[in-house]
Design a protein around this motif. Structure first.
Motif, PDB file in Angstrom:
ATOM      1  N   GLU A   1       0.829  -1.204   0.000  1.00  0.00           N
ATOM      2  CA  GLU A   1       0.000   0.000   0.000  1.00  0.00           C
ATOM      3  C   GLU A   1       0.864   1.255   0.000  1.00  0.00           C
ATOM      4  O   GLU A   1       0.551   2.244  -0.672  1.00  0.00           O
TER       5      GLU A   1
ATOM      6  N   MET B   1       0.877   4.156  -2.971  1.00  0.00           N
ATOM      7  CA  MET B   1       0.683   5.579  -2.702  1.00  0.00           C
ATOM      8  C   MET B   1       1.868   6.403  -3.196  1.00  0.00           C
ATOM      9  O   MET B   1       1.699   7.503  -3.733  1.00  0.00           O
TER      10      MET B   1
ATOM     11  N   ARG C   1       1.696   9.286  -6.126  1.00  0.00           N
ATOM     12  CA  ARG C   1       2.182  10.643  -5.889  1.00  0.00           C
ATOM     13  C   ARG C   1       3.193  11.045  -6.962  1.00  0.00           C
ATOM     14  O   ARG C   1       3.163  12.169  -7.477  1.00  0.00           O
TER      15      ARG C   1
ATOM     16  N   THR D   1      -0.883  13.254   6.963  1.00  0.00           N
ATOM     17  CA  THR D   1      -1.945  12.809   6.051  1.00  0.00           C
ATOM     18  C   THR D   1      -1.574  11.490   5.384  1.00  0.00           C
ATOM     19  O   THR D   1      -2.408  10.586   5.245  1.00  0.00           O
ATOM     20  N   TYR D   2      -0.317  11.390   4.979  1.00  0.00           N
ATOM     21  CA  TYR D   2       0.163  10.179   4.308  1.00  0.00           C
ATOM     22  C   TYR D   2       0.018   8.962   5.225  1.00  0.00           C
ATOM     23  O   TYR D   2      -0.496   7.907   4.819  1.00  0.00           O
TER      24      TYR D   2
ATOM     25  N   GLY E   1      -1.917   8.607   7.866  1.00  0.00           N
ATOM     26  CA  GLY E   1      -3.317   8.323   8.123  1.00  0.00           C
ATOM     27  C   GLY E   1      -3.969   7.582   6.975  1.00  0.00           C
ATOM     28  O   GLY E   1      -4.692   6.589   7.191  1.00  0.00           O
ATOM     29  N   GLN E   2      -3.707   8.032   5.749  1.00  0.00           N
ATOM     30  CA  GLN E   2      -4.267   7.348   4.578  1.00  0.00           C
ATOM     31  C   GLN E   2      -3.684   5.938   4.426  1.00  0.00           C
ATOM     32  O   GLN E   2      -4.401   5.002   4.062  1.00  0.00           O
TER      33      GLN E   2
ATOM     34  N   LEU F   1      -5.528   3.677   6.895  1.00  0.00           N
ATOM     35  CA  LEU F   1      -6.889   3.356   6.461  1.00  0.00           C
ATOM     36  C   LEU F   1      -6.882   2.386   5.284  1.00  0.00           C
ATOM     37  O   LEU F   1      -7.687   1.441   5.233  1.00  0.00           O
ATOM     38  N   ARG F   2      -5.982   2.607   4.313  1.00  0.00           N
ATOM     39  CA  ARG F   2      -5.910   1.714   3.147  1.00  0.00           C
ATOM     40  C   ARG F   2      -5.477   0.312   3.566  1.00  0.00           C
ATOM     41  O   ARG F   2      -5.996  -0.697   3.059  1.00  0.00           O
TER      42      ARG F   2
END
Length: 264
Positions: A172, A176, A180, A196-197, A199-200, A203-204
């Motif tokens: 994952e 990402m 990017r 943010t990175y 956290g995403q 979640l992923r």
């Protein structure tokens, strides 16, 4: 133009290669696992001051590496990853154990330096033995072998799940990063962007792990991983090899071999 391989891709490739191993184990997985456990038990039981006796155990990874299709130099370099932790553990020994252990010419070696080197050698040899085990039978084979020698399924399943979801996390993260870069952003991320990175990424990873778990349940997963059949049948060669290698390790542990060293 050759594309630069990122650290995440290297780590992911290493984990994938670790799954099945080289398949060049000289004996069955349970026997090789017991050999490794006997080696670790006898090697770690050597007194900290008996550095000369401990050095004989270095023959095992040196001899075993080409047997499983590895280069000992590569295994040794990989084992150096534990050095910072080992140095942090034993670096104060020379300051507290100042009594004289032996002399080399006019140089006096204290007991603290001997025990510090003993800790260093133990750590490197332990990691090298485990690396050779995983390189030959793979992580899946290791977990299966642990099951065959009586380790509870709960523990082996947890080990296998940790290994599996490490690959999920790295995959994952790699997706990402590529997304990017595909959008033209190749600079360093700020602290807020890192938040943010991460956290995403969390979640992923959780979402994908849930999909994997549902797929496992749909295929009959009952809380424990199946035991692999390949390479698991105990035969006479396994018994002979285990007895012979154990005798050699016992010779290293209790035999008169250290007398060959001047500081033994």
């Amino acid at each position: 133009m050759k594309r630069e391989v990122s650290k995440v891709e290297k780590a992911l490739t290493a984990l994938w290669a670790m799954h099945s191993g080289s398949g060049k184990a000289p004996i069955g997985t349970p026997a090789l696992l017991i050999v490794t456990l006997v080696y670790l038990g006898l090697m770690l039981s050597v007194a900290p001051e008996a550095l000369a006796r401990l050095l004989w155990f270095a023959l095992y990874p040196i001899v075993m590496a080409p047997v499983v299709g590895e280069q000992y130099g590569r295994v040794f370099v990989r084992s150096l990853a534990v050095l910072p932790f080992v140095i942090l553990i034993g670096i104060f020994n020379p300051f507290y154990q100042t009594e004289v252990a032996f002399r080399i010419g006019s140089v006096t070696i204290s007991r603290g330096w001997v025990t510090f080197m003993s800790i260093l050698v133990r750590a490197l040899l332990s990691v090298q033995a485990l690396l050779l085990l995983v390189d030959s039978v793979g992580f899946a084979g290791l977990c299966s072998g642990l099951r065959r020698i009586g380790v509870p399924a709960l523990l082996t399943t947890q080990l296998m799940m940790v290994y599996r979801y490490m690959t999920v996390l790295l995959q994952e993260s790699l997706d990402m990063t590529r997304a990017r870069q595909a959008r033209g952003y190749r600079g360093n991320m700020s602290l807020s962007m890192w938040g943010t990175y991460c956290g995403q990424l969390f979640l992923r990873t959780v979402a994908r792990s849930e999909r994997i778990h549902r797929a496992m349940l749909a295929r009959g997963f009952n809380g424990s991983m199946p035991v692999l059949a390949a390479g698991e049948v105990w035969n006479r060669r396994d018994t002979v090899t285990l007895v012979a290698v154990t005798c050699v390790f016992a010779l290293f542990r209790w035999g008169p071999l250290p007398a060959l060293f001047a500081f033994g």
